[in-house]
Design an enzyme around this catalytic site. Structure first.
Site, mmCIF file in Angstrom:
data_model
loop_
_atom_site.group_PDB
_atom_site.id
_atom_site.type_symbol
_atom_site.label_atom_id
_atom_site.label_comp_id
_atom_site.label_asym_id
_atom_site.label_seq_id
_atom_site.Cartn_x
_atom_site.Cartn_y
_atom_site.Cartn_z
ATOM 1 N N CYS A 69 -4.043 0.658 -2.585
ATOM 2 C CA CYS A 69 -3.839 -0.578 -1.821
ATOM 3 C C CYS A 69 -2.759 -1.466 -2.450
ATOM 4 O O CYS A 69 -2.495 -1.393 -3.655
ATOM 5 C CB CYS A 69 -5.124 -1.396 -1.766
ATOM 6 S SG CYS A 69 -6.456 -0.620 -0.856
ATOM 7 N N GLU A 95 -2.859 -4.623 -3.174
ATOM 8 C CA GLU A 95 -3.352 -5.520 -4.226
ATOM 9 C C GLU A 95 -3.301 -4.850 -5.585
ATOM 10 O O GLU A 95 -2.874 -5.429 -6.584
ATOM 11 C CB GLU A 95 -4.797 -5.950 -3.950
ATOM 12 C CG GLU A 95 -4.994 -6.760 -2.684
ATOM 13 C CD GLU A 95 -5.320 -5.909 -1.470
ATOM 14 O OE1 GLU A 95 -4.690 -4.831 -1.310
ATOM 15 O OE2 GLU A 95 -6.173 -6.300 -0.675
ATOM 16 N N CYS A 136 -10.423 -2.812 -4.752
ATOM 17 C CA CYS A 136 -9.505 -3.893 -5.167
ATOM 18 C C CYS A 136 -10.290 -5.074 -5.724
ATOM 19 O O CYS A 136 -9.867 -5.700 -6.696
ATOM 20 C CB CYS A 136 -8.609 -4.319 -4.010
ATOM 21 S SG CYS A 136 -7.378 -3.069 -3.623
ATOM 22 N N CYS A 193 -10.422 -4.486 -0.138
ATOM 23 C CA CYS A 193 -11.478 -3.460 -0.183
ATOM 24 C C CYS A 193 -12.283 -3.592 -1.481
ATOM 25 O O CYS A 193 -11.905 -4.330 -2.400
ATOM 26 C CB CYS A 193 -10.859 -2.066 -0.068
ATOM 27 S SG CYS A 193 -10.140 -1.468 -1.601
ATOM 28 N N GLU A 252 0.349 5.166 0.672
ATOM 29 C CA GLU A 252 -0.610 6.175 1.153
ATOM 30 C C GLU A 252 -0.218 7.565 0.677
ATOM 31 O O GLU A 252 0.854 7.757 0.076
ATOM 32 C CB GLU A 252 -0.697 6.092 2.680
ATOM 33 C CG GLU A 252 -1.244 4.738 3.115
ATOM 34 C CD GLU A 252 -1.567 4.638 4.586
ATOM 35 O OE1 GLU A 252 -1.118 5.488 5.378
ATOM 36 O OE2 GLU A 252 -2.292 3.681 4.946
ATOM 37 N N ASN A 289 0.842 -1.194 0.000
ATOM 38 C CA ASN A 289 0.000 0.000 0.000
ATOM 39 C C ASN A 289 0.877 1.244 0.000
ATOM 40 O O ASN A 289 1.923 1.295 0.665
ATOM 41 C CB ASN A 289 -0.998 0.004 1.162
ATOM 42 C CG ASN A 289 -0.376 -0.247 2.512
ATOM 43 O OD1 ASN A 289 0.652 -0.909 2.637
ATOM 44 N ND2 ASN A 289 -1.006 0.276 3.552
HETATM 45 N N1 THU Z 1 -5.213 -1.626 2.435
HETATM 46 C C1 THU Z 1 -4.609 -2.427 1.506
HETATM 47 O O1 THU Z 1 -3.518 -2.118 1.008
HETATM 48 N N2 THU Z 1 -5.228 -3.577 1.167
HETATM 49 C C2 THU Z 1 -6.351 -4.058 1.758
HETATM 50 O O2 THU Z 1 -6.797 -5.151 1.418
HETATM 51 C C3 THU Z 1 -7.030 -3.275 2.804
HETATM 52 C C4 THU Z 1 -6.506 -1.891 3.007
HETATM 53 C C5 THU Z 1 -4.505 -0.412 2.870
HETATM 54 C C6 THU Z 1 -5.040 0.895 2.395
HETATM 55 C C7 THU Z 1 -4.518 1.833 3.471
HETATM 56 O O3 THU Z 1 -3.199 2.199 3.157
HETATM 57 C C8 THU Z 1 -4.480 0.990 4.725
HETATM 58 O O4 THU Z 1 -4.520 -0.360 4.281
HETATM 59 C C9 THU Z 1 -5.629 1.240 5.691
HETATM 60 O O5 THU Z 1 -6.835 1.175 5.041
#
Ligand code: THU
Length: 136
Positions: free
Chosen positions: A58, A60, A94, A91, A49, A47
């Site tokens: 994310c 994925e 994704c 999410c 941010e 991920n």
């Molecule tokens: N996140 C992912 O990278 N993948 C997931 O399956 C769930 C959420 C990340 C997005 C964000 O950076 C952090 O987790 C919190 O939501």
């Protein structure tokens, strides 16, 4: 749970490794992902941010974009790793991006840094997905 194939164990290890590179200063929630393509290659992502929050991507999707960048558009397996005790499901965004490149056989493996916890068919996580077929 179904027997864990060697390629999933390998993808799990790679997802754990790449998770260390997660850029998640806001949520502090580090995620690693690894996907296995039809050519049996593994692509990884973390991920990433953003100070805007909305610009966050994310793990994925980063892994999937890496595969597509390499002209691989058929996803067989997706492995998602966090350090939570409970499995972290992908999410909605994704799931939609996975749907674009999945087949009816595609599986999603949810794991933490110790073990693989759960396995789902991708189509069960997004039933009746809007896919390229709907544009024909
Ligand atoms: N996140 C992912 O990278 N993948 C997931 O399956 C769930 C959420 C990340 C997005 C964000 O950076 C952090 O987790 C919190 O939501």
């Amino acid at each position: 749970m179904t027997k864990i194939p060697d390629i999933i164990k390998k993808a799990h290890k790679k997802a754990i490794q790449v998770r260390d590179n997660s850029y998640s200063p806001y949520s502090k929630f580090k995620v690693g992902a690894a996907i296995v393509t039809s050519q049996k290659n593994i692509y990884t992502g973390t991920n990433v941010e953003n100070a805007s929050y909305g610009g966050t991507v994310c793990a994925e999707r980063v892994a999937i974009f890496e595969a597509v960048k390499n002209s691989e558009k058929k996803i067989l397996e997706v492995v998602v790793v966090t350090d939570a005790k409970k499995a972290t499901p992908p999410c909605g965004f994704c799931r939609q991006v996975i749907a674009e490149f999945m087949s009816s056989k595609t599986r999603i493996w949810l794991a933490n840094t110790k073990e693989i916890l759960e396995c789902y068919k991708a189509e069960d996580l997004l039933p009746k997905a809007f896919t390229p077929k709907d544009l024909k």
